[in-house]
Design an enzyme around this catalytic site. Structure first.
Site, short mmCIF file in Angstrom:
data_model
loop_
_atom_site.label_atom_id
_atom_site.label_comp_id
_atom_site.label_asym_id
_atom_site.label_seq_id
_atom_site.Cartn_x
_atom_site.Cartn_y
_atom_site.Cartn_z
N LYS A 130 0.77 -1.21 -0.15
CA LYS A 130 0.11 -0.04 -0.01
C LYS A 130 0.94 1.35 -0.04
CE LYS A 130 -3.87 -2.15 0.53
NZ LYS A 130 -3.57 -3.74 0.45
C1 LIG Z 1 -4.23 -4.89 0.19
C2 LIG Z 1 -3.42 -6.19 0.38
C3 LIG Z 1 -3.60 -6.97 -0.88
C4 LIG Z 1 -4.82 -7.18 -1.94
O1 LIG Z 1 -4.70 -6.15 -2.86
P1 LIG Z 1 -5.95 -5.55 -3.63
O2 LIG Z 1 -5.48 -4.43 -4.40
O3 LIG Z 1 -7.07 -5.08 -2.50
O4 LIG Z 1 -6.52 -6.77 -4.44
C5 LIG Z 1 -3.00 -8.10 -0.93
N1 LIG Z 1 -1.88 -8.37 -0.06
C6 LIG Z 1 -1.63 -7.51 0.94
C7 LIG Z 1 -0.33 -7.46 1.81
C8 LIG Z 1 -2.47 -6.12 1.07
O5 LIG Z 1 -2.04 -5.35 1.99
#
Ligand SMILES: *Cc1c(COP(=O)(O)O)cnc(C)c1O
Length: 495
Positions: free
Chosen positions: A112
């Protein structure tokens, strides 16, 4: 030429890139999508000679056409700096038959950070460009990682406040500690007695409440979103797929123009959609391998053409993917419906009302580039252990879901295309589940003892983000029912 963004639920509602970023969500619950995705204006060879920031500029300038070069470079240079613990920003690591794109070297050790370290700059620049005087209130639902990354990005940013809702019993201990210790007077963190879907639905409801938004404006506030429903999240996420490809070219692993596969551990469908958009821009991607955990609503969708959220919500060891309503899938549905807002809206209303929808055969045919599968809890743990034993490489639970699904894909298809696996979190963020996967005897130890054990096993330095929370005091302890989210927002804003 200026790129137009349009609502997936109303063809008449359009916005510039900066307005789409400011608004986050279109009216009536729609999402902003670009009318077209421009093609690269640099060759893959040229891109292969650039560093992360330059690749970011080359990709983002095509999508955010109303930003000046100076504005965009300022945002990029402010975001991708020493907050990342490596100059490469997103290193590509070759292990156990695949290329792991490590997207967790930012301030909060999950992918993120790749978008949320730049979103505050994109947003404040957008506000300035559009002469917005209101204070911007970032309303965020999190399954664990978006919350902390958004808090870190927006803490003490002038002209903004940020409110994060997380499922009180649905995140890892480290994830929770990271959020509730957040500093910054403009930050607010609230646990809800519900799951991620409840949090996301509550947030979307506040966004779509016209009266509430008018009332806010009268008090000098307006909402925006740090979730991947905001196009300002998706555009920076396109960059690292291009970057990964160009590293393969630069290292002589592939020739410019060769195809690669990408495997993405998926929840809200934001990360994999960014890869799909990168392909529209000209990145040679063969298959998008969509990996789910036991909440396998997307696997079932790709198999049957029916999206059905009416099922038990399962709490897994990959909590950031514990999601039954994958918001960003709407952007793909809109596209395969021929960019038809009315058709898309009808399907989304069915999802809202009846809890399911089915796409037509014609729409399903357009999903040929996608492969979906899922990994059980046992398969996920076994993958962590296996790769640790074969390569001494320790991956987190989400990445392990992706690696397990990739194994299934190779067994099924025999496809030998070079493959990039999006590695979405540091194993230090999910220490207990990771260490348990290697040996269940570890479960007796405390969370921070396990951090030190993981350090011994992997030889990877304990990230600053973990050191920071060992002793940090809890600053946020509000817990509310999912019905009371709005009341908590009003309390925090004093309105
Ligand atoms: C948010 C997240 C995901 C999923 O990503 P999306 O964009 O919601 O599909 C996978 N792994 C981790 C560690 C995340 O923080």
């Amino acid at each position: 030429m200026e790129l137009v963004y349009r609502s997936t639920r109303n063809a008449q509602e359009t916005a510039t890139a900066s307005m789409a970023i400011l608004k986050g969500l279109a009216n009536e619950g729609g999402l902003f999508v670009p009318d077209t995705i421009p093609a690269f204006d640099k060759s893959l060879e040229e891109l292969s000679k650039m560093d992360y920031r330059e690749v970011a500029y080359q990709v983002m300038k095509l999508m955010l056409t109303d930003f000046t070069e100076e504005e965009l470079r300022h945002c990029i240079n402010s975001a991708y700096d020493s907050k990342f613990d490596t100059k490469e920003i997103a290193p590509l690591v070759h292990k156990a038959g695949a290329y792991y794109l490590e997207l967790f070297h930012g301030a909060t050790i999950a992918f993120k950070d790749m978008a949320l370290s730049i979103l505050p700059y994109l947003l404040t620049t957008s506000a300035k460009k559009n002469d917005v005087k209101n204070e911007i209130v970032i309303l965020t639902a999190t399954s664990g990682d978006t919350g902390k990354a958004a808090l870190a990005g927006f803490a003490d940013v002038p002209g903004t406040k940020i409110i994060v809702f997380y499922p009180k019993h649905g995140v890892s201990p480290i994830q929770e500690k990271q959020m509730v210790t957040q500093k910054g007077d403009n930050t607010c963190v609230i646990g809800i007695t519900g799951n991620f879907d409840d949090a996301q639905t509550g947030v979307k409801k506040m966004f779509s409440d016209k009266e509430l938004n008018e009332y806010l404006a009268s008090k000098g506030y307006q909402f925006s979103s740090a979730n991947s429903i905001n196009i300002g999240r998706l555009v920076p996420q396109m960059v690292y797929y291009v970057y990964a490809y160009t590293r393969l070219v630069a290292n002589g692993e592939i020739k410019a123009g060769d195809k690669i596969n990408v495997v993405v551990p998926t929840g809200n469908f934001g990360n994999i959609l960014a890869a799909f958009y990168a392909k529209q821009m000209g990145l040679p991607i063969n298959k998008f391998i969509c990996a789910s955990n036991e909440n396998k609503v997307l696997y079932d969708f790709f198999r049957t053409g029916t999206y059905d959220r009416k099922r038990e919500f399962i709490l897994t060891t990959s909590p950031s993917m514990d999601i039954l309503i994958s918001s960003n899938l709407e952007r793909l549905i809109y596209r395969i419906a021929g960019n038809d807002a009315e058709k898309n809206k009808a399907l989304m209303q069915a999802l809202n009302g009846k809890g399911a929808y089915t796409i037509t055969d014609d729409m399903k045919k357009q999903l040929a580039d996608f492969y979906g599968n899922y990994a059980s809890e046992a398969e996920t743990a076994a993958t962590i252990k296996r790769v640790y034993e074969s390569d001494q490489y320790i991956m987190d639970t989400h990445t392990a879901v992706a690696a397990s699904v990739y194994d299934k894909y190779v067994k099924e298809t025999g496809d030998t295309t070079p493959t990039v696996i999006a590695s979405t979190a540091s194993p230090y963020k999910f220490t207990r589940s990771v260490m348990n996967a290697i040996d269940s005897a570890y479960d007796k130890q405390s969370d921070f003892e396990l951090v030190d054990e993981l350090n011994k096993l992997s030889g990877v330095k304990v990230p600053q983000a973990i050191e920071d929370i060992r002793q940090a005091e809890v600053r946020h302890d509000i817990v509310c029912d999912k019905e009371d989210m709005l009341a908590e927002v009003k309390k925090f804003l004093n309105i």
